[in-house]
Design an enzyme around this catalytic site. Structure first.
Site, short mmCIF file in Angstrom:
data_model
loop_
_atom_site.label_atom_id
_atom_site.label_comp_id
_atom_site.label_asym_id
_atom_site.label_seq_id
_atom_site.Cartn_x
_atom_site.Cartn_y
_atom_site.Cartn_z
N GLU A 53 0.84 -1.21 0.00
CA GLU A 53 0.00 0.00 0.00
C GLU A 53 0.87 1.25 0.00
OE1 GLU A 53 -0.15 -2.59 1.96
OE2 GLU A 53 -2.17 -3.03 2.67
N CYS A 76 -2.75 -3.97 6.78
CA CYS A 76 -2.40 -4.34 8.16
C CYS A 76 -2.70 -3.19 9.11
CB CYS A 76 -0.93 -4.76 8.24
SG CYS A 76 0.22 -3.38 8.10
N ALA A 159 12.57 -42.52 -11.30
CA ALA A 159 13.95 -42.93 -11.53
C ALA A 159 13.93 -44.36 -12.08
CB ALA A 159 14.76 -42.88 -10.24
N TRP A 167 17.98 -37.31 -17.48
CA TRP A 167 16.82 -36.47 -17.22
C TRP A 167 15.58 -37.12 -17.79
CZ3 TRP A 167 17.91 -33.05 -13.74
CH2 TRP A 167 19.18 -32.48 -13.69
N ARG A 181 11.93 -22.37 -8.62
CA ARG A 181 12.77 -22.37 -7.41
C ARG A 181 13.04 -20.96 -6.90
NH1 ARG A 181 17.58 -26.65 -8.94
NH2 ARG A 181 16.46 -28.57 -8.41
N THR A 193 18.19 -38.58 -2.16
CA THR A 193 18.39 -37.77 -3.37
C THR A 193 19.72 -37.01 -3.29
OG1 THR A 193 16.02 -37.55 -3.65
CG2 THR A 193 17.39 -35.89 -4.74
N LEU A 201 20.72 -27.74 -6.26
CA LEU A 201 19.51 -27.10 -5.75
C LEU A 201 19.58 -25.58 -5.84
CD1 LEU A 201 18.66 -29.32 -2.61
CD2 LEU A 201 17.98 -29.64 -4.99
N GLU A 259 11.43 -31.44 -3.34
CA GLU A 259 11.84 -32.03 -4.63
C GLU A 259 12.17 -33.52 -4.48
OE1 GLU A 259 14.07 -30.03 -7.50
OE2 GLU A 259 13.43 -28.04 -6.92
N LEU A 264 10.94 -39.74 0.95
CA LEU A 264 10.59 -38.59 1.78
C LEU A 264 9.22 -38.02 1.35
CD1 LEU A 264 11.46 -36.62 4.02
CD2 LEU A 264 12.51 -35.21 2.24
#
Ligand SMILES: NC(=O)c1ccc[n+]([C@@H]2O[C@H](COP(=O)([O-])OP(=O)(O)OC[C@H]3O[C@@H](n4cnc5c(N)ncnc54)[C@H](OP(=O)(O)O)[C@@H]3O)[C@@H](O)[C@H]2O)c1
Length: 328
Positions: A53, A76, A159, A167, A181, A193, A201, A259, A264
């Site tokens: 704002e 707020c 996999a 890939w 990401r 992984t 990452l 990911e 997991l």
């Protein structure tokens, strides 16, 4: 310009800051002048900076007087690192306010009441704001919003049997993952992984690393080897899911991308922790391998866990399916 049209502009403005505002929400705001013409657009700045704002009011200048503010979240009402936005709108002489979502955060709520008490004509628009939904859900649950991302074959494998997975999807889909990401607070993977793929990452675009890099988080007890990509770049490790989510919440993470891998992800699905799924599906068949999610799940059809499809995108030869939990 109608309040609904102004809200679309406010949502577009908030798109630009997703990933940079946590623990604050990525809010967008638009100021229309007294004739209903566009006068200013703003979005939340990184923590400690101005709220949406205040940015929009600064852009509008004196044209805000007698005008309308359209905001993706209730302005707020508390003084944190910055002053209350409801008061800033009153001080600027705003006559009408439309906001798309009430503020669920007890300390910040009450902005709409404060505006009404000051004589500002204030309305809840009650329209969905995709850029806010992870933050709203995280605030409701008191833990980060979790989006599971996986790349799989048409027959559901993440996999091959020997563990290789790079890939499954093509370049366009992989570039999409990197752009995603940079909009997140953190990326989580399991030690399986981290050890198998030696991932970085990072969020990388055509021009190199994006400005905003999410925190790199590994869950599991096995050590990540010295000299691995994660070790070189810096990462956090937690022995289990609960420890990781508590630490991430406490340190301001609101929107994280999980990911994998399958073990997991399966554990987190079973624990009811997956709020959304981004499934990148390749037009390819492996026939056998590691399932995108592995858990001793349902044995009968009534054990099924269902999600709602919110969007489908074609990315080169691959397809991205976005889903949220049914109770989202
Ligand atoms: N296609 C894709 O999208 C994709 C994405 C990621 C990975 N992958 C592939 O998936 C494979 C690795 O997956 P993975 O299933 O072996 O490993 P993973 O899911 O990455 O990691 C499993 C580990 O997570 C830790 N963990 C912590 N809390 C847990 C809990 N409550 N329940 C279960 N695990 C917990 C355990 O580590 P500790 O045993 O160390 O305690 C467990 O061994 C690789 O082949 C990789 O290439 C594919």
């Amino acid at each position: 310009m109608s309040p609904e049209e102004a809200l679309q502009l406010a949502i577009e403005a908030s798109e630009e800051v997703v990933g940079t505002t946590s623990p604050n929400p990525p809010v967008g705001a638009v100021i229309l002048d007294a004739d209903g013409e566009l006068a200013g657009i703003g979005a939340t700045q990184p923590p400690g900076g101005a709220h949406a704002e205040v940015m929009a009011l600064a852009a509008a200048g004196p044209r805000a007087r007698g005008g309308t503010a359209v905001v993706t979240l209730e302005p707020c009402n508390h003084t944190g690192r910055t002053g209350p936005c409801s008061q800033a709108l009153i001080d600027a002489g705003i006559a009408r306010v439309f906001y798309a979502n009430p503020d669920p955060f007890p300390q910040a709520a009450g902005g709409a009441d404060h505006l009404r008490q000051a004589g500002v004509d204030t309305h809840l628009l009650g329209l969905p704001v995709p850029t806010l939904s992870p933050w709203l859900r995280a605030t409701k649950l008191g833990r980060p919003h979790i989006t599971l991302k996986f790349a799989g074959t048409l027959d559901g494998f993440a996999a091959a049997t020997d563990g290789t997975s790079q890939w499954i999807t093509g370049e366009t889909a992989r570039a999409h993952v990197h752009a995603d990401r940079t909009r997140r607070d953190a990326i989580i993977v399991g030690t399986g992984t981290a050890l198998t793929d030696n991932p970085s990452l990072t969020a990388r675009g055509p021009a190199g690393l994006y400005d905003h890099q999410p925190r790199r988080v590994v869950i599991g007890r096995r050590p990540v080897p010295a000299g691995s990509n994660l070790d070189r770049l810096g990462f956090e490790q937690y022995p289990g899911i609960d420890e990781a989510l508590a630490a991430l919440w406490e340190s301001g993470c609101r929107d994280v991308l999980l990911e994998g891998g399958p073990t997991l992800a399966g554990a987190m699905l079973r624990a009811g922790l997956i709020d959304a799924i981004r499934a990148y599906v390749a037009p390819a068949i492996l026939g056998a391998g590691r399932s995108v999610l592995s858990w001793d799940g349902g044995t009968t059809i009534s054990d099924i866990t269902r999600f709602t499809t919110t969007a489908v995108h074609r990315l080169g030869d691959d397809v991205l399916i976005d889903m949220t939990r049914k109770d989202h």
